[in-house]
Design a protein around this motif. Structure first.
Motif, PDB file in Angstrom:
ATOM      1  N   UNK A  54       0.737  -1.256   0.073  1.00 53.32           N
ATOM      2  CA  UNK A  54      -0.142  -0.001  -0.074  1.00 53.32           C
ATOM      3  C   UNK A  54       1.100   1.201   0.106  1.00 53.32           C
ATOM      4  N   UNK A  55       2.199   1.201   0.115  1.00 51.71           N
ATOM      5  CA  UNK A  55       3.071   2.402  -0.020  1.00 51.71           C
ATOM      6  C   UNK A  55       2.867   3.028  -1.230  1.00 51.71           C
ATOM      7  N   UNK A  56       2.615   2.384  -2.365  1.00 50.79           N
ATOM      8  CA  UNK A  56       2.560   2.948  -3.650  1.00 50.79           C
ATOM      9  C   UNK A  56       1.298   2.974  -3.804  1.00 50.79           C
ATOM     10  N   UNK A  57       0.671   4.178  -3.408  1.00 48.83           N
ATOM     11  CA  UNK A  57      -0.783   4.350  -3.504  1.00 48.83           C
ATOM     12  C   UNK A  57      -1.493   4.311  -4.735  1.00 48.83           C
ATOM     13  N   UNK A  58      -2.872   4.261  -4.976  1.00 48.95           N
ATOM     14  CA  UNK A  58      -3.391   4.290  -6.224  1.00 48.95           C
ATOM     15  C   UNK A  58      -3.177   5.586  -7.061  1.00 48.95           C
ATOM     16  N   UNK A  59      -3.027   6.537  -6.082  1.00 52.40           N
ATOM     17  CA  UNK A  59      -2.655   7.910  -6.909  1.00 52.40           C
ATOM     18  C   UNK A  59      -1.258   7.849  -7.514  1.00 52.40           C
ATOM     19  N   UNK A  60      -0.246   7.493  -6.883  1.00 52.03           N
ATOM     20  CA  UNK A  60       0.726   7.290  -7.129  1.00 52.03           C
ATOM     21  C   UNK A  60       1.427   6.354  -8.086  1.00 52.03           C
ATOM     22  N   UNK A  61       0.412   5.361  -8.277  1.00 49.34           N
ATOM     23  CA  UNK A  61       0.434   4.355  -9.256  1.00 49.34           C
ATOM     24  C   UNK A  61      -0.213   5.040 -10.820  1.00 49.34           C
ATOM     25  N   UNK A  62      -1.142   5.785 -10.484  1.00 48.91           N
ATOM     26  CA  UNK A  62      -1.620   6.401 -11.641  1.00 48.91           C
ATOM     27  C   UNK A  62      -0.738   7.502 -12.018  1.00 48.91           C
ATOM     28  N   UNK A  63       0.052   7.953 -11.240  1.00 49.98           N
ATOM     29  CA  UNK A  63       1.230   8.935 -11.659  1.00 49.98           C
ATOM     30  C   UNK A  63       2.323   8.354 -12.652  1.00 49.98           C
ATOM     31  N   UNK A  64       2.686   7.050 -12.372  1.00 52.11           N
ATOM     32  CA  UNK A  64       3.611   6.341 -13.223  1.00 52.11           C
ATOM     33  C   UNK A  64       2.853   6.193 -14.346  1.00 52.11           C
ATOM     34  N   UNK A  65       1.527   5.712 -14.479  1.00 58.54           N
ATOM     35  CA  UNK A  65       1.077   5.319 -15.600  1.00 58.54           C
ATOM     36  C   UNK A  65       0.636   6.494 -16.499  1.00 58.54           C
ATOM     37  N   UNK A  66       0.487   7.761 -16.009  1.00 56.48           N
ATOM     38  CA  UNK A  66       0.375   8.922 -16.733  1.00 56.48           C
ATOM     39  C   UNK A  66       1.546   9.367 -17.446  1.00 56.48           C
ATOM     40  N   UNK A  67       2.746   9.075 -16.546  1.00 60.02           N
ATOM     41  CA  UNK A  67       4.114   9.585 -17.394  1.00 60.02           C
ATOM     42  C   UNK A  67       4.481   8.461 -18.272  1.00 60.02           C
ATOM     43  N   UNK A 129      12.633  -6.282  -8.918  1.00 59.97           N
ATOM     44  CA  UNK A 129      12.868  -7.399  -7.779  1.00 59.97           C
ATOM     45  C   UNK A 129      11.815  -7.309  -6.524  1.00 59.97           C
ATOM     46  N   UNK A 130      11.126  -6.189  -6.396  1.00 58.19           N
ATOM     47  CA  UNK A 130      10.301  -6.206  -5.252  1.00 58.19           C
ATOM     48  C   UNK A 130       9.037  -5.903  -5.509  1.00 58.19           C
ATOM     49  N   UNK A 131       7.946  -5.984  -4.458  1.00 55.79           N
ATOM     50  CA  UNK A 131       6.464  -5.598  -4.777  1.00 55.79           C
ATOM     51  C   UNK A 131       6.428  -4.091  -5.325  1.00 55.79           C
ATOM     52  N   UNK A 132       6.991  -3.172  -4.692  1.00 54.45           N
ATOM     53  CA  UNK A 132       6.975  -1.583  -4.997  1.00 54.45           C
ATOM     54  C   UNK A 132       7.612  -1.305  -6.289  1.00 54.45           C
ATOM     55  N   UNK A 133       8.693  -1.887  -6.617  1.00 58.60           N
ATOM     56  CA  UNK A 133       9.465  -1.800  -7.922  1.00 58.60           C
ATOM     57  C   UNK A 133       8.568  -2.283  -9.079  1.00 58.60           C
TER      58      UNK A 133
END
Length: 238
Positions: A54-67, A129-133
């Protein structure tokens, strides 16, 4: 004693890292900054620290998607602008006498942005390698792939429609708007018309490869890492 345990928890490499101050969360702005943030996640996770998903929230996940979406759009846009200039004007009318090496050098110019960004996306596969990456990289590559795939489809359709409506009657009617240059424009267009579909196929194909190749590099490098881990476990157990 309480302070000692508190300090130990903060310095322990296995301690969870949870950021609650939303105002200080760094938000990547472009592809390079997104890759830099993935590198930071990798440094933490490669040391065995447990970061909640949950550290990488939905909002931040969408930030990566938008980029990723913006990156694919800009790459495709530059390529769509430069490709016709080189293949429908410079090569047939200006650079007629180029040798194969010069033709290759000039012909690679429209692909430069696409090649550089594809290489950067392949480069981050080493951090898968990890969940967040994994979550960040998947979001980034998914956005970029969707943008490039959509643009490849649109480019091919546009070129195909242009090829089919380019009848002698339609082209001559259009060329007459240019006055004394009407005949040269008419003749010039039919010199490049046979190349419309091959160029459309080449452009769309390169965009498809640029969209899919980073996924392939991530997948195969991940398989290699898993193979190495299993190999090391067998060596240790033996």
């Amino acid at each position: 004693m309480g302070r000692e345990w508190e300090n130990k928890g903060q310095n322990d490499t296995n301690a969870q890292i949870i950021t609650t101050d939303g105002g200080r969360i760094y938000r990547p702005k472009n592809l390079l900054s997104a890759i830099s943030e993935v590198q930071q996640f990798y440094v933490i996770e490669s040391k065995g620290q447990n970061i909640p998903a949950e550290f990488l929230t939905l909002e931040r996940t969408l930030d990566f998607f938008k980029i990723g979406l913006k990156s694919g759009f800009h790459e495709g846009f530059v390529m769509v602008l430069l490709f016709p200039v080189f293949h429908f004007y410079l090569f047939p009318f200006v650079f007629k006498q180029l040798d194969w090496f010069s033709h290759f050098i000039f012909g690679s110019i429209p692909y430069l942005v696409l090649l550089v960004n594809t290489g950067m996306c392949c480069y981050i596969s080493r951090y898968y390698v990890g969940n967040i990456t994994r979550k960040a990289i998947n979001s980034l590559l998914m956005g970029r792939a969707m943008s490039l795939l959509l643009k490849a489809f649109l480019v091919y359709v546009i070129y195909l429609v242009l090829y089919r409506i380019s009848t002698p009657e339609n082209i001559w009617q259009l060329a007459q708007n240019f006055g004394t240059k009407a005949k040269s424009i008419y003749i010039g267009f039919f010199e490049i018309k046979p190349h419309l579909l091959p160029v459309a196929t080449e452009t769309a194909g390169i965009m498809l490869v640029a969209a899919i190749f980073p996924y392939g590099s991530v997948y195969f490098l991940d398989l290699w890492h898993r193979h190495q881990v299993k190999k090391n476990k067998r060596t240790i157990s033996a």
